[in-house]
Design a protein around this motif. Structure first.
Motif, PDB file in Angstrom:
ATOM      1  N   TRP A   1      38.692  23.620  37.220  1.00 58.61           N
ATOM      2  CA  TRP A   1      38.710  23.917  35.633  1.00 58.61           C
ATOM      3  C   TRP A   1      37.758  23.063  34.833  1.00 58.61           C
ATOM      4  CZ3 TRP A   1      40.683  28.091  32.969  1.00 58.61           C
ATOM      5  CH2 TRP A   1      40.554  27.842  31.617  1.00 58.61           C
ATOM      6  N   GLN A   2      37.729  22.010  35.302  1.00 60.92           N
ATOM      7  CA  GLN A   2      36.596  21.048  34.807  1.00 60.92           C
ATOM      8  C   GLN A   2      35.315  21.254  35.305  1.00 60.92           C
ATOM      9  OE1 GLN A   2      37.481  18.802  32.250  1.00 60.92           O
ATOM     10  NE2 GLN A   2      39.685  19.702  32.270  1.00 60.92           N
ATOM     11  N   ARG A   3      34.948  21.789  36.313  1.00 62.15           N
ATOM     12  CA  ARG A   3      33.988  22.130  37.002  1.00 62.15           C
ATOM     13  C   ARG A   3      33.071  23.287  36.589  1.00 62.15           C
ATOM     14  NH1 ARG A   3      30.744  18.982  40.173  1.00 62.15           N
ATOM     15  NH2 ARG A   3      30.126  20.439  41.307  1.00 62.15           N
ATOM     16  N   HIS A   4      33.845  24.323  35.959  1.00 60.54           N
ATOM     17  CA  HIS A   4      33.332  25.397  35.556  1.00 60.54           C
ATOM     18  C   HIS A   4      33.629  26.141  34.204  1.00 60.54           C
ATOM     19  CE1 HIS A   4      32.694  27.203  39.705  1.00 60.54           C
ATOM     20  NE2 HIS A   4      33.534  26.342  40.000  1.00 60.54           N
ATOM     21  N   PRO A   5      32.905  25.453  33.084  1.00 56.03           N
ATOM     22  CA  PRO A   5      32.804  25.696  31.633  1.00 56.03           C
ATOM     23  C   PRO A   5      32.782  27.152  31.338  1.00 56.03           C
ATOM     24  CG  PRO A   5      30.952  24.734  32.267  1.00 56.03           C
ATOM     25  CD  PRO A   5      31.557  24.510  33.472  1.00 56.03           C
ATOM     26  N   LYS A   6      32.051  27.881  32.300  1.00 54.59           N
ATOM     27  CA  LYS A   6      31.607  29.402  32.099  1.00 54.59           C
ATOM     28  C   LYS A   6      33.245  30.116  32.448  1.00 54.59           C
ATOM     29  CE  LYS A   6      26.817  29.545  33.141  1.00 54.59           C
ATOM     30  NZ  LYS A   6      25.623  30.203  33.880  1.00 54.59           N
TER      31      LYS A   6
ATOM     32  N   GLU B   1      33.769  33.607  37.549  1.00 55.35           N
ATOM     33  CA  GLU B   1      32.919  33.473  36.168  1.00 55.35           C
ATOM     34  C   GLU B   1      32.421  34.758  35.546  1.00 55.35           C
ATOM     35  OE1 GLU B   1      29.960  30.700  36.840  1.00 55.35           O
ATOM     36  OE2 GLU B   1      31.326  28.749  36.624  1.00 55.35           O
TER      37      GLU B   1
ATOM     38  N   ARG C   1      35.940  28.915  31.746  1.00 59.11           N
ATOM     39  CA  ARG C   1      36.877  28.671  30.715  1.00 59.11           C
ATOM     40  C   ARG C   1      36.552  29.449  29.453  1.00 59.11           C
ATOM     41  NH1 ARG C   1      35.665  23.037  32.193  1.00 59.11           N
ATOM     42  NH2 ARG C   1      34.504  22.823  30.144  1.00 59.11           N
ATOM     43  N   GLU C   2      35.242  29.808  29.565  1.00 53.01           N
ATOM     44  CA  GLU C   2      34.903  30.501  28.397  1.00 53.01           C
ATOM     45  C   GLU C   2      35.397  31.977  28.525  1.00 53.01           C
ATOM     46  OE1 GLU C   2      30.629  30.136  27.933  1.00 53.01           O
ATOM     47  OE2 GLU C   2      30.684  27.984  27.361  1.00 53.01           O
TER      48      GLU C   2
ATOM     49  N   TRP D   1      33.955  30.459  41.410  1.00 50.13           N
ATOM     50  CA  TRP D   1      32.343  31.110  40.931  1.00 50.13           C
ATOM     51  C   TRP D   1      32.427  32.462  40.773  1.00 50.13           C
ATOM     52  CZ3 TRP D   1      27.984  28.531  40.419  1.00 50.13           C
ATOM     53  CH2 TRP D   1      28.102  27.118  40.609  1.00 50.13           C
TER      54      TRP D   1
ATOM     55  N   ALA E   1      38.923  32.539  27.876  1.00 51.11           N
ATOM     56  CA  ALA E   1      39.273  32.204  26.448  1.00 51.11           C
ATOM     57  C   ALA E   1      39.183  33.648  26.063  1.00 51.11           C
ATOM     58  CB  ALA E   1      38.274  31.031  26.014  1.00 51.11           C
TER      59      ALA E   1
END
Length: 320
Positions: free
Chosen positions: A301-306, A245, A308-309, A242, A312
């Motif tokens: 990783w699957q639970r936190h798209p932010k 992010e 991953r962004e 968290w 990236a």
């Protein structure tokens, strides 16, 4: 004296007295069932006062009992003050947590103050059960007399994303390690050997392979410690995810934390149960933890798209 302070002192003292009484009655019943009335307070009094070979006497038992109640009154006051300071009422789950804390205090205090491991002398199962009863009693009384509404376990999970997610992440990691050791033991032709060996070393004080017992207590006892430990790890990992992010570089700290944890775990095993590094193989322990961290990482990783962004892009770009 303000009315609030009067309520604090009364509730704290009564909570402590009730917890102390429940624990005392628990061991009184155990001693009576073994035909050794007052064996436990006598043993603890002798250990505390540093006198060996002293016969049981009403004076030593009475003195220890006074100290026992004073210690629990202090605990009752401390716990009561804590709940009066926060907006979260006591509940059953916190009673279990308090019981484990009391168990740890009994172990470390006995070693530090007397040099005698009273948990081993009295039996860890009996000591743990007694302290769980005391913790539940204290929390039960504070819940009945409290002015703050108790938050249930399920409500806490529903309202706190990090707690819910962290416990699930810990469960994923714990199951991954358990499955790894299950198949590892299966290929070696010794089903449940690893949890039994670790349980024998941690719970029964085994010092060689001949002392390893594949029983319900060693496997089950270690499994409880295993899942609790990974629950804590999951909570830490969730909190890091968290936070990352908004601050992606913290992931580097998480990697360093894992490396340190891996080294600490192997070092601790080498100190506590060096004899297991051969039969279990250190690489299998390391591999189990690597798989667990990977499973927890994939889940988060699957639970936190932010996250991953953020990763990236340039995670170490502090100008954004």
């Amino acid at each position: 004296m303000p009315i609030a302070n009067q309520g604090f002192w009364a509730r704290g003292v009564i909570a402590g007295v009730l917890g102390a009484t429940v624990l005392a009655l628990w061991f009184l019943i155990i001693d009576a069932s073994l035909g050794q009335p007052f064996h436990t307070p006598s043993l603890l009094a002798h250990s505390l006062f540093g006198v060996e070979g002293l016969e049981s006497s009403p004076g030593s038992i009475a003195l220890y009992t006074v100290i026992h109640y004073l210690a629990f009154v202090a605990i009752g006051l401390l716990v009561t003050r804590l709940f009066m300071a926060v907006a979260w009422g006591p509940n059953t789950l916190l009673g279990v947590v308090l019981g484990f804390v009391l168990f740890d205090l009994a172990f470390y205090a006995s070693i530090y103050i007397t040099g005698v491991d009273v948990v081993e002398e009295l039996g860890w199962v009996e000591v743990l059960a007694g302290n769980l009863l005391a913790g539940l009693t204290i929390m039960g009384y504070l819940r009945l007399t409290g002015t703050v509404r108790s938050l249930t376990w399920w409500e806490a999970l529903a309202e706190h994303d990090i707690v819910r997610e962290g416990l699930l992440a810990g469960l994923v990691g714990a199951v991954t390690v358990a499955a790894w050791f299950f198949f590892f033991d299966l290929t070696q032709g010794r089903l449940l050997f690893t949890p039994a060996a670790l349980g024998s070393a941690l719970l029964l004080g085994a010092s060689n392979t001949e002392m390893i017992e594949v029983t319900f207590f060693t496997v089950g006892g270690y499994s409880i410690l295993h899942f609790v430990t990974f629950g804590v790890i999951g909570l830490i990992a969730s909190a890091i995810a968290w936070e990352a992010e908004s601050r992606p570089p913290i992931i580097l700290g998480a990697i360093l934390l894992f490396v340190a944890f891996e080294s600490f775990l192997l070092g601790l095993l080498a100190i506590v149960a060096e004899f297991l590094l051969g039969p279990i193989a250190w690489w299998s322990i390391a591999m189990g933890n690597v798989l667990a961290v990977a499973a927890i990482g994939i889940y988060l990783w699957q639970r936190h798209p932010k996250l991953r962004e953020a990763l990236a892009s340039d995670p170490f770009d502090r100008t954004s």
